[in-house]
Design an enzyme around this catalytic site. Structure first.
Site, mmCIF file in Angstrom:
data_model
loop_
_atom_site.group_PDB
_atom_site.id
_atom_site.type_symbol
_atom_site.label_atom_id
_atom_site.label_comp_id
_atom_site.label_asym_id
_atom_site.label_seq_id
_atom_site.Cartn_x
_atom_site.Cartn_y
_atom_site.Cartn_z
ATOM 1 N N TYR A 242 17.975 9.344 22.319
ATOM 2 C CA TYR A 242 17.945 7.969 21.835
ATOM 3 C C TYR A 242 19.055 7.144 22.483
ATOM 4 O O TYR A 242 20.228 7.219 22.094
ATOM 5 C CB TYR A 242 18.104 7.931 20.309
ATOM 6 C CG TYR A 242 17.054 8.709 19.541
ATOM 7 C CD1 TYR A 242 15.803 8.979 20.080
ATOM 8 C CD2 TYR A 242 17.328 9.184 18.264
ATOM 9 C CE1 TYR A 242 14.854 9.703 19.375
ATOM 10 C CE2 TYR A 242 16.372 9.897 17.548
ATOM 11 C CZ TYR A 242 15.143 10.156 18.108
ATOM 12 O OH TYR A 242 14.205 10.867 17.402
ATOM 13 N N HIS B 153 13.692 19.390 20.120
ATOM 14 C CA HIS B 153 13.078 18.080 20.291
ATOM 15 C C HIS B 153 11.962 18.092 21.337
ATOM 16 O O HIS B 153 12.211 18.354 22.510
ATOM 17 C CB HIS B 153 14.158 17.080 20.705
ATOM 18 C CG HIS B 153 13.809 15.650 20.457
ATOM 19 N ND1 HIS B 153 14.574 14.597 20.928
ATOM 20 C CD2 HIS B 153 12.779 15.077 19.784
ATOM 21 C CE1 HIS B 153 14.047 13.454 20.539
ATOM 22 N NE2 HIS B 153 12.946 13.719 19.852
#
Length: 309
Positions: free
Chosen positions: A54, A138
């Site tokens: 992110y 992830h």
């Protein structure tokens, strides 16, 4: 309301998803990011989720700064592994994966045990923390075998040593998380967009998770914003909304309006009706969005609405 997962990791019913703090799609300032986290804290939210992906580390840095003066025992932080951030010698332009940040790093897929340890060390430094409550693998869509065979054992060892409290996987599909549920002793799955008022494709995964004692955190409850205000210009799965999906979203909106309930309230509360779900992520980028989500989570919803949807 608080739920405990893994080795004593407490989750609030709503968790703060910090992708927006990494300038997802549009930039927010440091002050705006801090204000959003402060609003979440003031509303009683104590679980925060981030990732190196992110904003190429910006989300982790901003979240760590916003939590730095909070009592460490009072909140839980989860971050993710699978993408190592490597500096770019001569960066040009902005990140090409949806974050409005300079392309100063490149993401390198790495689901090895060594990659897991390197990623955690770097995340701790960016967050300014000395421990992590949960670590999620992830998006191992194309790396499932390595993630299960190498990344998970490395994380499970850290969990068993008490270094981290819970191990999970975070994805927006159901096939690979189901493998984790069936093949490992994972603690949680963060499932984005696949168990919502509009998309129930994650139902089997949630049912199997409940049977195996695996907890679920739901992300993407608004399906890219479509369930906030469905219209032809809305997006779904981060792309233009297909006509048939828009029609279903409008049908759900009509049901909610006839029952005097905002669509976004039903969207936010729907996942929590499943017994496996412990928390729902809100991806707010402002104090106003945080407060609205908290308000929507408290709206009374009649049984008749749930029966109709």
């Amino acid at each position: 309301m608080s739920n405990t997962i893994g080795r004593g990791v407490a989750l609030t019913e709503l968790s703060f998803g910090a992708a927006a703090l990494g300038n997802l799609f549009t930039a927010v300032t440091d002050d705006e990011a801090r204000a959003a986290v402060d609003a979440a804290w003031d509303a009683g939210i104590r679980a925060f989720d981030t990732a190196p992906h992110y904003g190429l580390g910006l989300s982790e840095r901003r979240l760590g700064a916003a939590l730095r003066d909070r009592p460490r025992a009072e909140f839980a932080v989860s971050t993710k592994v699978g993408r190592i951030l490597e500096p770019v010698a001569d960066p040009v332009g902005l990140d090409d994966e949806g974050f409005a940040v300079p392309a100063a790093f490149r993401r390198v897929w790495d689901f090895s045990g060594d990659g897991v340890r390197r990623s955690i060390e770097a995340s701790l430094e960016r967050l300014g923390l000395d421990r992590l409550d949960s670590v999620l693998i992830h998006d191992p869509d194309d790396h499932a075998d390595q993630a299960i065979g190498e990344a998970f054992p490395a994380l499970a060892k850290l969990r068993d040593e008490g270094v981290i409290g819970a191990v999970g996987v975070g994805m927006n599909q159901v096939r690979v998380p189901l493998r984790f549920v069936l093949e490992t002793d994972i603690d949680l799955v963060l499932l984005a967009g696949r168990y919502t008022l509009l998309d129930r494709s994650g139902t089997e995964l949630l049912d199997r998770a409940a049977a195996h004692g695996v907890d679920i955190v739901i992300g993407g409850a608004f399906n890219s914003g479509l369930l906030v205000d469905p219209k032809p210009s809305s997006t779904y799965d981060y792309a233009a909304v297909p006509p048939e999906i828009l029609a279903e979203a409008l049908r759900l909106k009509d049901i909610c309006e006839r029952n005097g309930v905002p669509l976004r309230a039903a969207a936010l509360q729907f996942p929590l009706r499943h017994p496996a779900v412990r928390s729902v992520l809100i991806g707010a980028r402002s104090p106003q969005e945080v407060r609205d989500c908290v308000e929507m989570a408290r709206v009374p919803i009649p049984d008749a609405l749930w029966a109709e949807v």
